[in-house]
Motif scaffolding. Structure first.
Motif, PDB file in Angstrom:
ATOM      1  N   ARG A  42      33.757  40.950  39.290  1.00  0.00           N
ATOM      2  CA  ARG A  42      32.860  42.090  39.492  1.00  0.00           C
ATOM      3  C   ARG A  42      32.486  42.259  40.970  1.00  0.00           C
ATOM      4  NH1 ARG A  42      31.207  44.281  34.824  1.00  0.00           N
ATOM      5  NH2 ARG A  42      31.204  43.033  32.919  1.00  0.00           N
ATOM      6  N   GLY A  43      32.500  43.512  41.405  1.00  0.00           N
ATOM      7  CA  GLY A  43      32.098  43.838  42.762  1.00  0.00           C
ATOM      8  C   GLY A  43      33.216  44.421  43.595  1.00  0.00           C
ATOM      9  N   HIS A 111      30.288  51.156  41.636  1.00  0.00           N
ATOM     10  CA  HIS A 111      30.379  49.938  40.836  1.00  0.00           C
ATOM     11  C   HIS A 111      30.087  50.217  39.369  1.00  0.00           C
ATOM     12  CE1 HIS A 111      31.003  47.148  44.071  1.00  0.00           C
ATOM     13  NE2 HIS A 111      29.896  47.532  44.694  1.00  0.00           N
ATOM     14  N   GLN A 115      33.097  49.702  36.863  1.00  0.00           N
ATOM     15  CA  GLN A 115      33.079  48.569  35.940  1.00  0.00           C
ATOM     16  C   GLN A 115      33.079  49.036  34.490  1.00  0.00           C
ATOM     17  OE1 GLN A 115      30.250  45.457  36.920  1.00  0.00           O
ATOM     18  NE2 GLN A 115      30.697  45.656  39.108  1.00  0.00           N
ATOM     19  N   GLU A 237      33.266  36.076  33.499  1.00  0.00           N
ATOM     20  CA  GLU A 237      32.812  36.978  34.549  1.00  0.00           C
ATOM     21  C   GLU A 237      32.539  36.191  35.828  1.00  0.00           C
ATOM     22  OE1 GLU A 237      29.315  38.817  32.954  1.00  0.00           O
ATOM     23  OE2 GLU A 237      30.434  40.465  32.063  1.00  0.00           O
ATOM     24  N   ASP A 239      30.784  37.176  39.531  1.00  0.00           N
ATOM     25  CA  ASP A 239      30.091  38.201  40.311  1.00  0.00           C
ATOM     26  C   ASP A 239      30.195  37.899  41.804  1.00  0.00           C
ATOM     27  OD1 ASP A 239      28.978  39.808  38.162  1.00  0.00           O
ATOM     28  OD2 ASP A 239      27.703  38.088  37.727  1.00  0.00           O
ATOM     29  N   ASP A 242      31.258  42.110  46.056  1.00  0.00           N
ATOM     30  CA  ASP A 242      30.866  43.299  46.810  1.00  0.00           C
ATOM     31  C   ASP A 242      30.395  42.887  48.203  1.00  0.00           C
ATOM     32  OD1 ASP A 242      30.392  45.958  47.325  1.00  0.00           O
ATOM     33  OD2 ASP A 242      28.390  45.953  46.428  1.00  0.00           O
ATOM     34  N   CYS A 257      33.761  33.359  46.065  1.00  0.00           N
ATOM     35  CA  CYS A 257      34.048  34.011  44.786  1.00  0.00           C
ATOM     36  C   CYS A 257      35.462  33.670  44.302  1.00  0.00           C
ATOM     37  CB  CYS A 257      33.894  35.521  44.916  1.00  0.00           C
ATOM     38  SG  CYS A 257      32.194  36.076  45.162  1.00  0.00           S
ATOM     39  N   THR A 286      39.277  43.833  37.900  1.00  0.00           N
ATOM     40  CA  THR A 286      38.242  44.246  38.851  1.00  0.00           C
ATOM     41  C   THR A 286      38.197  45.762  38.911  1.00  0.00           C
ATOM     42  OG1 THR A 286      37.328  43.735  41.046  1.00  0.00           O
ATOM     43  CG2 THR A 286      39.671  44.305  40.955  1.00  0.00           C
TER      44      THR A 286
END
Length: 383
Positions: A42-43, A111, A115, A237, A239, A242, A257, A286
């Motif tokens: 995510r991001g 986002h 997502q 997941e 995170d 970003d 990450c 993603t």
């Protein structure tokens, strides 16, 4: 004492209870059990940070403050971020691969919208209420064979009933009195489907007081995926992708990450039996990539094309599969982003076809509404 459903769903005890263990789905036939693991990044994962292009002086200049000062070698055209040591080890065994310059068909740079679409597989944000993975499981008849290592149940896996979660509850478990009240609430309101899910909860081993770190979740998931009567699908997941500021290069936020992803793969590999891992496919998801050029804060902005990292014994070979668009300004999306030349949904449809033993055409029609997708099964995966 009675509990109405509205208050019941608001109760913290429910949250702790519902995500406190594993179910026991069964394999419906005598075929070899194959597993699909999806790790959502995510991001907006920077595909050119994870798998940078080699010897492109213009690219290196555009990222002078966030270039990698060392890499792991993959091919004559691409290198690998040094945080991905487990991935590299698997690559060397033909158990790791990637698809580059790919993305879902979304260019809006939000986002929230991105997502939602990466999980639903749709084209209009918030229009679909189920996920592409859940729909794929449904047509494959995989009821009760999904496991989410996340809180709450991700949209990605919704669309097929009886999926399960594992998310440790900390240091306290619900009392027998609480369990009794919850069970009575379902009986009073005749919530059939929710009641069936409650049965899964009540029949679990409620001793899951472990770590919520992804590596620990991966170890637990690997053990369950290895069981012949265990889940066949798992969702994780990660995170934090970003990175608008201080993205870093060899070290830094994006590297951390990527390392988190790598540890999930390592946890799965170490905890799974050889036979189970040989029949497992791990793919990433993603919402978009990052801009080619770094910004004034030594980070990157929301982009378009990214990469899909893959691992497991169901891969055909170690490769970076791509229709490389190039990084000259005229070749970039809107003059700023790596373009996407492969619809990521083609990869996911091909993955489900391989793992679920369902014809690609049916997945294309029933999961992705007949959208034009390419069957990449023979190029990427073992039959």
């Amino acid at each position: 004492m009675k509990i109405n459903r509205r208050n019941f769903l608001k109760t913290t005890a429910l949250t702790s209870l519902y995500f406190a263990g594993f179910g026991v789905p069964t394999l419906a036939n005598n075929k070899i059990k194959k597993n699909l693991v999806v790790i959502m990044l995510r991001g907006g994962m920077d595909g050119l940070c994870a798998i940078p292009i080699k010897n492109d002086k213009k690219f290196e200049k555009l990222r002078s403050k966030i270039n990698l000062d060392r890499t792991l070698e993959l091919t004559s055209d691409f290198d690998l971020h040094p945080s991905l040591t487990t991935f590299k080890s698997l690559w060397d065994q033909d158990l790791g691969a990637a698809v580059h310059a790919t993305n879902i068909p979304y260019t809006g740079r939000s986002h929230f919208d991105g997502q939602n679409l990466m999980e639903s597989g749709g084209k209009i944000p918030y229009q679909e209420k189920t996920g592409w993975l859940g729909r794929g499981m449904k047509i494959a008849g995989l009821t009760g064979e999904g496991l989410a290592l996340a809180l709450p149940m991700p949209l990605l896996i919704r669309g097929v009933p009886m999926n399960n979660n594992y998310y440790p509850v900390g240091d306290r478990l619900p009392s027998k009195m609480t369990l009794g009240l919850i069970e009575q609430a379902f009986k009073d309101h005749d919530e059939r489907l929710l009641g069936e899910n409650l049965k899964i909860v009540l029949n679990r081993d409620l001793k899951n007081l472990g770590s919520r770190e992804n590596w620990s979740l991966a170890s637990n998931a690997g053990e369950q995926l290895s069981k012949t009567n265990g889940p066949r699908v798992a969702v994780f997941e990660v995170d934090g992708f970003d990175t608008h500021a201080a993205q870093g290069g060899t070290n830094g936020a994006h590297a951390d990450c990527l390392n988190d992803y790598d540890r999930i793969v390592k946890g799965l590999k170490q905890s799974m039996s050889k036979e189970a891992f040989d029949n497992t496919l791990i793919v990433t998801l993603t919402e978009f990539g990052r801009t080619i050029k770094q910004n004034g804060s030594n980070g990157t902005e929301h982009g378009y094309g990214s990469a899909i990292l893959m691992a497991g014994g169901l891969l055909k070979k170690a490769q970076v599969h791509t229709d490389w668009p190039g990084l000259k300004k005229k070749e970039l999306f809107e003059g700023r982003d790596l373009n996407s030349t492969i619809d990521a949904r083609s990869v996911y449809a091909s993955a489900m076809s391989t793992v679920f033993d369902v014809e690609f055409d049916r997945i294309q029609k029933d999961v992705f509404w007949g959208d034009k997708l390419d069957n990449l099964s023979d190029k990427l995966f073992k039959a």
